[in-house]
Scaffold this active site. Sequence first.
Site, PDB file in Angstrom:
ATOM      1  N   SER A 109     -26.943 -23.659   6.676  1.00 44.59           N
ATOM      2  CA  SER A 109     -28.258 -23.781   7.303  1.00 44.59           C
ATOM      3  C   SER A 109     -29.317 -23.038   6.472  1.00 44.59           C
ATOM      4  CB  SER A 109     -28.187 -23.266   8.741  1.00 44.59           C
ATOM      5  OG  SER A 109     -29.331 -23.641   9.472  1.00 44.59           O
ATOM      6  N   GLU A 204     -28.551 -35.227  11.678  1.00 40.85           N
ATOM      7  CA  GLU A 204     -29.325 -33.978  11.606  1.00 40.85           C
ATOM      8  C   GLU A 204     -30.793 -34.228  11.240  1.00 40.85           C
ATOM      9  OE1 GLU A 204     -27.733 -30.412  10.022  1.00 40.85           O
ATOM     10  OE2 GLU A 204     -25.818 -31.337   9.545  1.00 40.85           O
ATOM     11  N   HIS A 234     -24.889 -29.901  13.446  1.00 36.15           N
ATOM     12  CA  HIS A 234     -25.369 -29.006  12.403  1.00 36.15           C
ATOM     13  C   HIS A 234     -24.294 -27.972  12.033  1.00 36.15           C
ATOM     14  CE1 HIS A 234     -28.404 -26.801  10.160  1.00 36.15           C
ATOM     15  NE2 HIS A 234     -28.177 -25.702  10.868  1.00 36.15           N
TER      16      HIS A 234
END
Length: 264
Positions: A109, A204, A234
Site C-alpha cells: 500500500s 482496487e 487491497h
Amino acid sequence: MASFPVPTDVRRAPAELGGRPAVLVEPATEPRPGTILYFHGGSFSLGSPTTSLALTAHLVRRTGVRAVSLDYRLAPEHPFPAGIEDCLAAYRELLAEVDPASIALVGDSAGGGLAVTTCLAARDAALPMPATIVAFSPGLDHTRSGATMRTKEGADPFFTQADMARTRELYLGGQDPDQPLLAPAARADLTGFPPILLQVGSNELLLDDSVRLAERAREAEVDVILDVTAGVPHVFPAYAGTLDEADQALDRAALFLTQHLPVA
C-alpha cells in the site's frame, strides 16, 4: 491487521536503522544472503512494522531472507517528504553494511509507494540501486488521476474516494502532488531502475497506479511484472492462510525475490 497469524518459524527482534526504530525478522534457520527492507502500509498516516508483521514474516519464511521493517515517520505530524527521508536514510545505512545487489525494497500500500519513491530518491542522490522492488497494491499517485479511482468506486471493498481524499491531505500537508515523488505513476522517469514486481487486485481504486507505473517502467526499458489477481481485496497477500490467491501470490513474489537476490 494485528489479528493476522504470524508464522511461528521466524524470529523477530527490535532494531534500528537510519535513526528510526525497526523490526528485524529472520528465518528460524540460517538465513540465505540478502536483505528485504520492508515498508509497511497505512495511507502514510497509520500503521507500523507490527501491523505488517504477518506479511513480512511470510516473505521471510518463503525466501529464507531476513527482513528489516522500518517504523518511518507518519502524517499528519510528519507530512511529505518525512517518510521518504526516513526510508532513504535506512537504505543509506544498509548500503554501508551490505552490497546493494543483495537488497530488495518491498512494501504494501503506502509502503509499496515508498519502495518506489525511495528508489527514485536514491537514484537522484547518486546512490547505487537495489537488486529489486516488490510492491503489493502500491499507492503511486497522489494526484488521484488513475481511471480506476472512478471506475472501481463501489467495487473496491476496502477504499472509497472520500477515504483516500482525507488521508491524501494529511500526507500532502498543502504541497502540490503533481511531482515525481508524490505521483511516480504519472510523473516519474524510471530510467536505471532495478526489476519491479507489482501485485494488485482487479477491483482496487489503486489498480491504475500499478498499471501506469508498469507502463512507465516499460518505456524506461526496466524489467517489470504487473501481476493482477481478480476479485481480491487491497493488499490481498496479507491474507495468507485464508485466501488461496494470497498464498499463490506470495509464492510468486518469493520466487521473484530469490531470482534477483544473490544465491551465495
